[in-house]
Design a protein around this motif. Structure first.
Motif, PDB file in Angstrom:
ATOM      1  N   GLU A 156       0.821  -1.212   0.000  1.00  0.00           N
ATOM      2  CA  GLU A 156       0.000   0.000   0.000  1.00  0.00           C
ATOM      3  C   GLU A 156       0.855   1.263   0.000  1.00  0.00           C
ATOM      4  O   GLU A 156       2.031   1.239   0.351  1.00  0.00           O
ATOM      5  CB  GLU A 156      -0.946   0.014   1.188  1.00  0.00           C
ATOM      6  CG  GLU A 156      -0.301   0.032   2.560  1.00  0.00           C
ATOM      7  CD  GLU A 156      -1.355   0.033   3.674  1.00  0.00           C
ATOM      8  OE1 GLU A 156      -2.211   0.936   3.699  1.00  0.00           O
ATOM      9  OE2 GLU A 156      -1.323  -0.872   4.523  1.00  0.00           O
ATOM     10  N   GLU A 165      -2.782  -2.966  -2.793  1.00  0.00           N
ATOM     11  CA  GLU A 165      -2.789  -4.089  -3.736  1.00  0.00           C
ATOM     12  C   GLU A 165      -2.796  -5.407  -2.975  1.00  0.00           C
ATOM     13  O   GLU A 165      -2.071  -5.580  -1.989  1.00  0.00           O
ATOM     14  CB  GLU A 165      -1.560  -4.042  -4.644  1.00  0.00           C
ATOM     15  CG  GLU A 165      -1.462  -5.250  -5.584  1.00  0.00           C
ATOM     16  CD  GLU A 165      -0.254  -5.210  -6.488  1.00  0.00           C
ATOM     17  OE1 GLU A 165      -0.253  -4.392  -7.423  1.00  0.00           O
ATOM     18  OE2 GLU A 165       0.696  -5.993  -6.258  1.00  0.00           O
ATOM     19  N   ILE A 196     -11.376   0.481  -8.562  1.00  0.00           N
ATOM     20  CA  ILE A 196     -11.102  -0.961  -8.488  1.00  0.00           C
ATOM     21  C   ILE A 196     -10.396  -1.383  -9.783  1.00  0.00           C
ATOM     22  O   ILE A 196     -10.932  -1.212 -10.869  1.00  0.00           O
ATOM     23  CB  ILE A 196     -12.389  -1.784  -8.319  1.00  0.00           C
ATOM     24  CG1 ILE A 196     -13.102  -1.404  -7.021  1.00  0.00           C
ATOM     25  CG2 ILE A 196     -12.075  -3.277  -8.329  1.00  0.00           C
ATOM     26  CD1 ILE A 196     -14.462  -2.063  -6.855  1.00  0.00           C
ATOM     27  N   ILE A 215      -6.966  -1.437  -5.109  1.00  0.00           N
ATOM     28  CA  ILE A 215      -8.067  -0.590  -4.667  1.00  0.00           C
ATOM     29  C   ILE A 215      -7.542   0.818  -4.400  1.00  0.00           C
ATOM     30  O   ILE A 215      -6.530   0.988  -3.722  1.00  0.00           O
ATOM     31  CB  ILE A 215      -8.711  -1.140  -3.379  1.00  0.00           C
ATOM     32  CG1 ILE A 215      -9.145  -2.600  -3.560  1.00  0.00           C
ATOM     33  CG2 ILE A 215      -9.879  -0.258  -2.948  1.00  0.00           C
ATOM     34  CD1 ILE A 215     -10.266  -2.816  -4.545  1.00  0.00           C
ATOM     35  N   ALA A 257     -12.145  -2.467  -0.255  1.00  0.00           N
ATOM     36  CA  ALA A 257     -11.483  -3.764  -0.421  1.00  0.00           C
ATOM     37  C   ALA A 257     -12.285  -4.870   0.270  1.00  0.00           C
ATOM     38  O   ALA A 257     -12.434  -5.976  -0.267  1.00  0.00           O
ATOM     39  CB  ALA A 257     -10.066  -3.710   0.144  1.00  0.00           C
ATOM     40  N   LEU A 277      -8.376  -7.814   6.635  1.00  0.00           N
ATOM     41  CA  LEU A 277      -9.121  -6.545   6.574  1.00  0.00           C
ATOM     42  C   LEU A 277     -10.010  -6.326   7.790  1.00  0.00           C
ATOM     43  O   LEU A 277     -10.448  -5.194   8.044  1.00  0.00           O
ATOM     44  CB  LEU A 277      -9.961  -6.507   5.292  1.00  0.00           C
ATOM     45  CG  LEU A 277      -9.166  -6.293   3.999  1.00  0.00           C
ATOM     46  CD1 LEU A 277      -9.990  -6.679   2.776  1.00  0.00           C
ATOM     47  CD2 LEU A 277      -8.711  -4.839   3.894  1.00  0.00           C
TER      48      LEU A 277
END
Length: 444
Positions: free
Chosen positions: A240, A335, A364, A389, A401, A424
């Motif tokens: 990221e 990613e 996206i 994302i 995400a 997440l």
């Protein structure tokens, strides 16, 4: 350039083809017998089967690849990443054939592609380097002696290649002895060179890298950092940018050091300076990847820059399209590397992918290598796609995400989508409080 050959496969080959189409450049794809039905083979202007599935008989078959390049009278060869992308001998042969290699010259790859030489070069340039062995090691006796001096834990690494494939963490002499032959074997198989070296393993570390671009006139700029600390088996799975860990002050210092490292070898084209950062925010040079990175879409999403287009323009002799102060970071990008593997033990899960459907929409991006009804074979890295994302901030990017993976459907193979769903939802990840051992601790 009017025509290029892509010396790679899967999603990266398809990603390069898309930019070439937009630029009006014809593409020549190569494929093994196992990859004949993959999307990139059909999207290229022309495609050639170059051999049986094993990489030595196909994607590492330099003689065959150059034979196709000459037959098609290509102007350039793009190596993607992995395979021959950091093979200086291959690049030298490309140059000798009068074909442009879309990347740095062979001498730069030699100096940075060999991780031991790269360490020595950075030390001379005044770039902080992780403590380690300053020469390639060939025998078990040398390795054990070097580890005793450095102090455990250590990381045993392939000198000629990056990525998790060519490295193993060793906590003591017993584990080092077990890892020795495995690491040498992998180094020989994947990079064509079984030289290895040692580095001190930094605990509770972050893995931060900086994207750099340089042209033939000596201009060098950075395109900010990527945090690549979420890893399994020392291989990145989530990247990221911006990093949720570093401050603006550290970011400025980090990017300045990356440019200093690139200038030390007069670097040109796309490259990445990788650093390991400790809990105090002190960082050390790990290696320079003299190629495009798997995670390059993260940078593309926050900057709006097509890195493959820049690679091609630089290879054609053009100057960098903009100055450092003109490069802006907008929003947040993450990613996720989607693998055909068991989400708990990370073992590959080859097979026929019966269904592959996912959410599409603003912010996206899915860079896929396989589609429904394609077969994921056991011959290559099992990554089937990259999910990138982008949103205005990290919180909204992670929410987007989460929704993506809740709506993802893959049938026929196991995949690591469920792992991403767990990550997440993890409060430490959501808070940006994670290190390279995050997944190891998550699975305990």
């Amino acid at each position: 350039m009017k025509k290029i050959l892509i010396a790679n496969r899967g999603e990266i080959a398809l990603r390069i083809i898309k930019t070439c189409k937009r630029m009006g450049i014809e593409t020549v794809a190569i494929y093994s017998e196992a990859d004949a039905e993959l999307p990139y083979v059909k999207e290229a202007t022309v495609s050639y089967c170059i051999g049986e599935p094993p990489v030595q008989k196909s994607y590492l078959n330099v003689e065959k690849i150059l034979e196709v390049a000459i037959k098609e009278k290509v102007d350039g060869i793009h190596p993607g990443y992995g395979f021959l992308s950091e093979n200086a001998s291959f690049v030298k042969q490309v140059e000798e054939k009068g074909i442009t290699f879309i990347g740095p010259c062979s001498s730069v790859i030699s100096s940075m592609g060999d991780k031991v030489i790269a360490r020595q070069t950075m030390l001379k340039a005044g770039v902080p380097v992780v403590p380690g062995s300053e020469a390639g090691l060939t025998s078990l006796e040398e390795v054990c002696e070097a580890a005793a001096k450095i102090g455990y834990p250590v990381m045993l690494k392939a000198s000629a290649g990056g990525g998790g494939i060519g490295m193993q963490k060793c906590d003591d002499e017993e584990s080092l002895k077990k890892a020795f032959q495995t690491t040498k074997g992998r180094a020989k198989a994947y990079f064509g060179n079984d030289d290895i070296f040692l580095e001190k393993f930094i605990t509770n570390a972050r893995h931060i890298e900086v994207q750099v671009m340089g042209d033939k006139s000596g201009n060098l700029i950075h395109l900010f950092e990527r945090d690549c600390s979420i890893q399994r088996r020392n291989q990145k799975v989530i990247e990221e940018s911006p990093s949720p860990f570093i401050t603006d002050e550290i970011r400025e210092k980090l990017c300045h050091t990356a440019i200093k490292a690139a200038k030390a070898v007069k670097y040109e084209n796309a490259g990445t300076i990788e650093f390991v950062m400790d809990e105090q925010g002190e960082f050390y040079f790990l290696e320079m990847n003299t190629r495009l990175q798997v995670e390059h879409p993260v940078t593309e999403m926050i900057t709006g820059i097509d890195l493959v287009e820049w690679q091609l323009l630089i290879a054609m002799g053009e100057s960098l399209p903009c100055l450092q102060e003109e490069v802006k970071s907008n929003g947040h990008a993450v990613e996720f590397r989607l693998y055909a593997e068991h989400p708990e033990n990370f073992m590959p899960s080859p097979g026929q992918m019966e269904e592959f459907s996912f959410q599409e929409g603003a912010g996206i991006r899915v860079d896929f290598g396989y589609l429904a009804n394609n077969k994921v074979t056991p011959f290559y890295d099992p990554m089937i796609a990259k999910v990138i994302i982008h949103s205005e901030d990290r919180e909204s990017a992670l929410l987007k995400a989460t929704e993506f993976f809740q709506n993802l459907t893959i049938r026929g193979i196991k995949h690591n989508g469920p792992l991403f769903d767990r990550i997440l939802r993890d409060p430490n990840y959501v808070a940006g409080q994670y290190t390279t051992s995050f997944i190891t601790n998550l699975n305990k």
